[in-house]
Each structure stands twice: as structure tokens, then as C-alpha cells.
Design a protein around this motif. Structure first.
Motif, short mmCIF file in Angstrom:
data_model
loop_
_atom_site.label_atom_id
_atom_site.label_comp_id
_atom_site.label_asym_id
_atom_site.label_seq_id
_atom_site.Cartn_x
_atom_site.Cartn_y
_atom_site.Cartn_z
N ALA A 46 9.48 -2.95 10.37
CA ALA A 46 8.72 -1.72 10.13
C ALA A 46 8.30 -1.65 8.66
CB ALA A 46 9.57 -0.52 10.49
N PRO A 47 7.03 -1.42 8.39
CA PRO A 47 6.60 -1.27 7.00
C PRO A 47 7.13 0.02 6.40
CG PRO A 47 4.79 -0.77 8.49
CD PRO A 47 5.92 -1.27 9.34
N VAL A 48 7.24 0.06 5.09
CA VAL A 48 7.73 1.25 4.41
C VAL A 48 6.71 1.69 3.37
CG1 VAL A 48 10.15 0.65 4.77
CG2 VAL A 48 8.98 -0.12 2.69
N LEU A 49 6.78 2.97 3.02
CA LEU A 49 5.88 3.53 2.03
C LEU A 49 6.18 2.95 0.65
CD1 LEU A 49 3.67 5.76 1.48
CD2 LEU A 49 5.58 7.24 0.86
N LEU A 50 5.14 2.50 -0.06
CA LEU A 50 5.32 1.99 -1.41
C LEU A 50 5.56 3.16 -2.36
CD1 LEU A 50 2.42 -0.64 -1.41
CD2 LEU A 50 4.86 -1.05 -1.01
N ASP A 51 6.46 2.96 -3.31
CA ASP A 51 6.89 4.05 -4.19
C ASP A 51 5.74 4.73 -4.91
OD1 ASP A 51 9.51 3.70 -3.51
OD2 ASP A 51 10.02 2.48 -5.26
N GLU A 52 4.75 3.95 -5.36
CA GLU A 52 3.67 4.53 -6.16
C GLU A 52 2.73 5.41 -5.35
OE1 GLU A 52 2.43 0.13 -5.40
OE2 GLU A 52 4.27 1.32 -5.62
N HIS A 53 2.92 5.45 -4.04
CA HIS A 53 2.05 6.27 -3.19
C HIS A 53 2.74 7.52 -2.66
CE1 HIS A 53 -1.23 3.29 -3.04
NE2 HIS A 53 -0.27 2.40 -3.11
N LYS A 54 3.99 7.74 -3.06
CA LYS A 54 4.72 8.89 -2.52
C LYS A 54 4.04 10.21 -2.87
CE LYS A 54 9.28 6.71 -2.35
NZ LYS A 54 10.67 6.67 -2.90
N GLN A 55 3.43 10.29 -4.06
CA GLN A 55 2.80 11.53 -4.48
C GLN A 55 1.48 11.78 -3.78
OE1 GLN A 55 2.88 8.75 -6.16
NE2 GLN A 55 0.91 8.37 -7.14
#
Length: 562
Positions: free
Chosen positions: A41-50
Motif C-alpha cells: 500500500a502506498p503512503v502519503l509523502l511527508d511534504e504533502h501532508k499540509q
């Protein structure tokens, strides 16, 4: 249609390869890197959380109380047909099955964000991947083989290189072939055509019923021009449908191929009556354009009209990322020259964006003494005349080599949007000076236009609208059309704004008429960028939690049609 070479199913049987969705070889082409088909499962990249909260939720509703039971049943079928367009756009934009892809993501904001973007790439952030295990988005989406370069198609002998309604694939020998949409998506389009024919049987307006029947046929034979002509003849239908493969923005490799989308709309009769008088001004406005005579010899059709609608369902391309608030169709240049275009203003969607995005932007970035000039009326009319302006200017290059769209390729959409933006305000200026536009002050239109640049430039470089706004912002800055105050707010110089509008209009119309691909590429490279000061100011909007766009809660349940 003249854009499409017709192939038979027999000729293609056994010859179609599925390489369009295969991973790209590193450095193999301009159409770089398809999805990697990850197992975990892919995960959200940290720099896109905002980025997960940049869309403001809005219930998409309208007053349907004046519609009959048959009309309401018809709306339900139109929405069902639109859902098929939505599924087809997923295939064109991403390729990985929608349900399987979303099921692999955690429920909540990440899954919702992926659904809004129709895949793992952030449409309002330069199409950057926001999920792990996915590389950059292919410029040609799923319209072309992943390992195909621009040069390979340009140098091929394929007759349908620039087809609007076909996919480019490889046969078993690796040779490029063209596959009509009606064959590539036969099952889905057959179901959609059935629903349109069933809706036609419920229609109480004969012109609308005829359009639905012809559009159903077009889905099955790729000949959309007859239904476009019929759509132009509709004047009194209270329910409206835009459906099919229409805009070419998703094809960022060439700008040739159309993506599936749909809108289901209900006409606002009161607002439509206010707009009707402006359609007759188009021929005179064309002749008044600030460009040499050779670039305004085409005469727009006199059968064009302007109407206001409440939109009750978006699907496919129109629902991906930023939401459309006005429509100018058909795109077929022959239909435009013979009959003009229809401009559909989506009033309820406009109001949502004005209330939740435009006003907060004005409070932060527009000089206090000019904020009173940011009005919904000006926003509505600026948007309306943007769509009107699509019908002005030039559609075919002066040297007779073909259409502007074909000559400018992947830059055509951004330049056309830039033309429509700038000519729209130019036309408002002319009509205001002639006393034909009574609503508001000229300062309202200019200041609202300036606030609108900040709204649309946030759509990013992967959006034709976003790129057009970057070009205009940088051009206006050079011309002194606005100043940035010490407090970080912007003030419009109304006189210099007029001068800049005229000169930019002339530049864009000349580039289009000349089919000057190199000139447009240079303009985009120089001015189609967000420079540091603007980037800092846009960051202030993000820090203030001002939404970038809206997302719609929509469907038959929301409308009470179940």
C-alpha cells in the motif's frame, strides 16, 4: 469528424497491445514514467501532508421544485451516464482501476485527496506525486504508449496523429496504431448511450431529446459534430447536459486528445435573461480587437448565446482538481465559425468559490482601499466574458497550415486560456465605455480580476489556467499594472492595467495567428513561472488556511432524486 480517422473493429482485432499502461524505461521518452504497479500500500509523502485540506467541501444542490416527475427521472439517468464518463476519465488519466487503487489507501483524507485528483498526482501542485511508489505523471497520461517519445509519433506515418477521439497504442509488432474511443471503450460507451436514449424518451423538450439521441450515437461512432450542431440549436430546454470527450488539457504531451467529462445542469432563467443581450455584440467586439486586421478576419457565429445555470453534477475531467465555473463549447472550429458557441455560467459553483476563496484572498492580498471593488457581480461577469472571449480572435493560422490548436500543440491550451482571460476584461472595458454594461464600476472588474489571478495561479503549472495566470501576472508586473505595497498588499493601477491589457492581447493574438510554436514556448518559459515574491505571497494564503479550490458532495442522494 475531420479530426478522426475511422477504423473498423475487424481491422483492429487481435492487433491492439496493452503497452499504454506499462512502466516506462528510464529516459526512454518525453512521455515519462507511468505508474509502477506497486504491491504494498502506498503512503502519503511527508511534504504533502499540509495539502490534504486545500479543498473546501460544498454540497452541490439546486432548486428542482419546478421540474416534473419525468424531468427528475431524466436527471437521474443523466447522472448515471455521467458516472460512466467519470470512470472513463480515470482510465485515461491514470490507468489503474479506480476501486482497487482507492481501496489500497487508508480511509479518510488521503483517500479523499486521491479521489479528487483522480490518481496519485497533485493536480494543483504541478502534478507532483503525493504517494510513495509513484513516479512523475506521464505528460501524455494514458493516451499514448509509455515508451513512446514525441519524436516517434511526429516522425511516424500514422494518419491519426492528432486525433481528438483515439488512443495511440502499439500492435503486436510494436508499430504505432490508432484506436478509436468507440472501440477502446466500447462496453462503457454502449451503456452510456443506452442511458442517453432512455433520457431522451423522458425529455419534454424536443430539441434536447434530439441532442441526447445524437450524442448517444456519437459515443458509438466518434462523430460528434452533428450533436455539437444540435446542441447549438437548443434555446428553451430547462435541463442541460454536457457529456463526452471534450477538453484536451489532460494531454500535456501534445494537447491533441480529448478527455471524458460531464456536467448536468439546470438553467437559471432569471439570470439568463440578464445575459442574453451580450451575445449580439460579438461581431463588433471581434472587429475592435487590438491587433492587426489579418488576425481578426474570422467572423464568430451570430447564433451564440449566454446563459446561467446551477450545476448539479460534475464528472471526469471537469471534476478533477480545480472545478470549472464556466463553459464555452463546442470546441470544434467549424461549428464555432458556422454557429458560434454557447457560454454556460455555473452560478452556484461561482458563488461557492467567491465566498470561500476570493473574498478571503482579497482580505489578505488586495490593498484595503480597493477591497470594496472585489464583488460577486464583477467575478461573474469577468468569468462570463472570459468564456465569450474564447469565441473571438483566430482559430486557424494565417498561413493555412491548420488550426491554432494543432500548431501550438501542448502550449495551445495555456495560451488560449490566457487569451480568454485578457480579452474578457478588454471587452468589459469596451462595453463599459460604450454604456452597454451597466452593472458595477470599471474599478470593480479590474480589482476583482487582480484577486482572480491570485486564485487561479494557485492551480499550478500543470494547469492551463494556472500557467496562463502566471504569464499574465509577470507581464502585468513588468508593465506596472499593479504595485506591491510595503504591507504585502497589491494595488491596481487602473490606467496602466488598460495599456497592459491591450498590448498582451495583441501579443497573444499574433502568436496564435502565426502558429508561432517557438514564440509561445519562449513566452511560457520566461513568464509561465512563479517567481520568489509571488511564491512567498501564495505561501501566506496557505498559512491562512484559505482553500485553493472546492470539492463537491454531489449525487442523487444530495438532490433527493432517489
Amino acid at each position: 469528424m475531420r479530426y478522426h480517422a475511422i477504423f473498423t473493429a475487424l481491422a483492429l482485432a487481435g492487433a491492439i497491445s496493452v503497452t499504454a499502461c506499462s512502466p516506462n524505461k528510464p529516459g526512454a521518452s518525453d512521455n515519462t514514467t507511468s505508474q509502477q504497479k506497486p504491491q504494498a500500500a502506498p503512503v502519503l509523502l511527508d511534504e504533502h501532508k499540509q495539502r490534504l485540506d486545500i479543498y473546501y467541501p460544498v454540497d452541490l444542490t439546486a432548486d428542482l421544485s419546478h421540474l416534473s416527475d419525468a424531468q427528475r427521472a431524466m436527471l437521474a439517468k443523466l447522472i448515471d451516464a455521467s458516472k460512466i464518463m467519470d470512470d472513463l476519465f480515470w482510465q485515461q488519466a491514470f490507468g489503474e482501476p479506480k476501486a482497487a487503487f482507492l481501496a489500497r489507501l487508508p480511509a479518510g483524507k488521503v483517500r479523499d485527496f486521491a479521489a479528487i485528483n483522480y490518481g496519485p498526482w497533485d493536480r494543483l501542485n504541478g502534478d507532483k506525486a503525493f504517494l510513495s511508489q509513484y513516479a512523475e505523471k506521464p505528460l501524455g497520461a494514458q493516451f499514448y504508449p509509455a515508451d513512446m517519445s514525441k519524436q516517434e509519433l511526429e516522425q511516424s506515418t500514422l494518419a491519426d496523429k492528432a486525433g481528438l477521439y483515439s488512443l495511440i497504442k502499439r500492435d503486436d509488432s510494436g508499430k504505432l496504431i490508432s484506436v478509436p474511443y468507440s472501440i477502446a471503450y466500447k462496453d462503457e460507451l454502449t451503456r452510456a448511450a443506452t442511458l442517453l436514449n432512455e433520457a431522451a424518451a423522458l425529455a419534454q423538450n424536443s430539441e434536447f431529446a434530439n441532442y441526447l439521441t445524437l450524442r448517444a450515437k456519437a459515443l458509438l461512432d466518434d462523430n460528434y459534430q452533428p450533436s455539437d450542431m444540435a446542441w447549438m440549436d437548443m434555446k428553451t430546454n430547462p435541463v442541460e447536459l454536457v457529456i463526452g470527450p471534450i477538453e484536451t488539457y489532460e494531454d500535456q504531451l501534445f494537447g491533441y486528445r480529448a478527455a471524458f467529462e460531464a456536467y448536468v445542469l439546470v438553467k437559471d432563467m432569471q439570470w439568463s435573461e440578464r445575459l442574453a443581450k451580450y451575445a449580439a455584440t460579438l461581431p463588433a467586439l471581434q472587429q475592435g480587437l487590438p491587433v492587426a486586421e489579418a488576425y481578426k478576419q474570422e467572423v464568430p457565429g451570430s447564433d451564440a448565446d449566454l446563459n446561467a445555470y446551477d450545476v448539479i453534477y460534475y464528472a471526469g475531467h471537469s471534476n478533477a482538481g480545480s472545478k470549472t465555473i464556466a463553459i464555452n463549447l463546442p470546441n470544434d472550429e467549424q461549428v464555432q465559425l458556422e454557429k458560434g458557441t454557447r457560454r454556460l455560467q455555473l452560478k452556484n459553483a461561482m458563488q461557492a468559490k467567491f465566498d470561500h476563496i476570493m473574498l478571503p484572498i482579497a482580505q489578505l492580498l488586495i490593498a484595503p482601499e480597493q477591497r470594496k471593488h472585489v464583488t460577486f457581480n464583477a467575478f461573474f461577469n469577468n468569468t462570463m466574458f472570459h468564456e465569450v472571449a474564447h469565441g473571438l480572435g483566430i482559430k486557424n493560422t494565417l498561413d493555412g497550415s491548420g488550426t491554432v490548436r494543432q500548431a501550438l500543440k501542448e502550449h495551445a491550451s495555456a495560451l488560449e486560456e490566457g487569451k480568454a482571460d485578457i480579452l474578457g476584461v478588454y471587452m468589459i472595458t469596451q462595453l463599459k465605455q460604450q454604456g452597454m454594461l451597466e452593472e458595477g464600476e470599471l474599478e470593480d472588474y479590474y480589482t476583482t480580476f487582480m484577486a482572480g489571478i491570485f486564485r487561479s495561479v494557485r492551480f499550478g503549472a500543470s494547469s492551463a489556467h494556472g500557467k496562463a495566470n502566471m504569464i499574465r501576472f509577470n507581464y502585468f508586473a513588468e508593465q506596472g499594472a499593479f504595485v506591491r505595497n510595503d504591507d504585502g498588499t497589491y494595488k491596481v493601477d487602473f490606467d496602466k492595467m488598460q495599456t497592459a491589457m491591450a498590448s498582451l492581447s495583441e501579443l497573444i493574438l499574433t502568436l496564435q495567428g502565426d502558429g508561432n510554436y517557438a514564440g509561445v514556448a519562449a513566452l511560457v518559459a520566461d513568464k509561465g513561472v512563479i517567481k520568489p515574491q509571488l511564491a512567498a505571497d501564495l505561501a501566506r494564503l496557505a498559512a491562512a488556511d484559505i482553500p485553493v479550490d472546492v470539492k463537491f458532495n454531489q449525487g442523487k442522494d444530495i438532490l433527493g432524486l432517489n
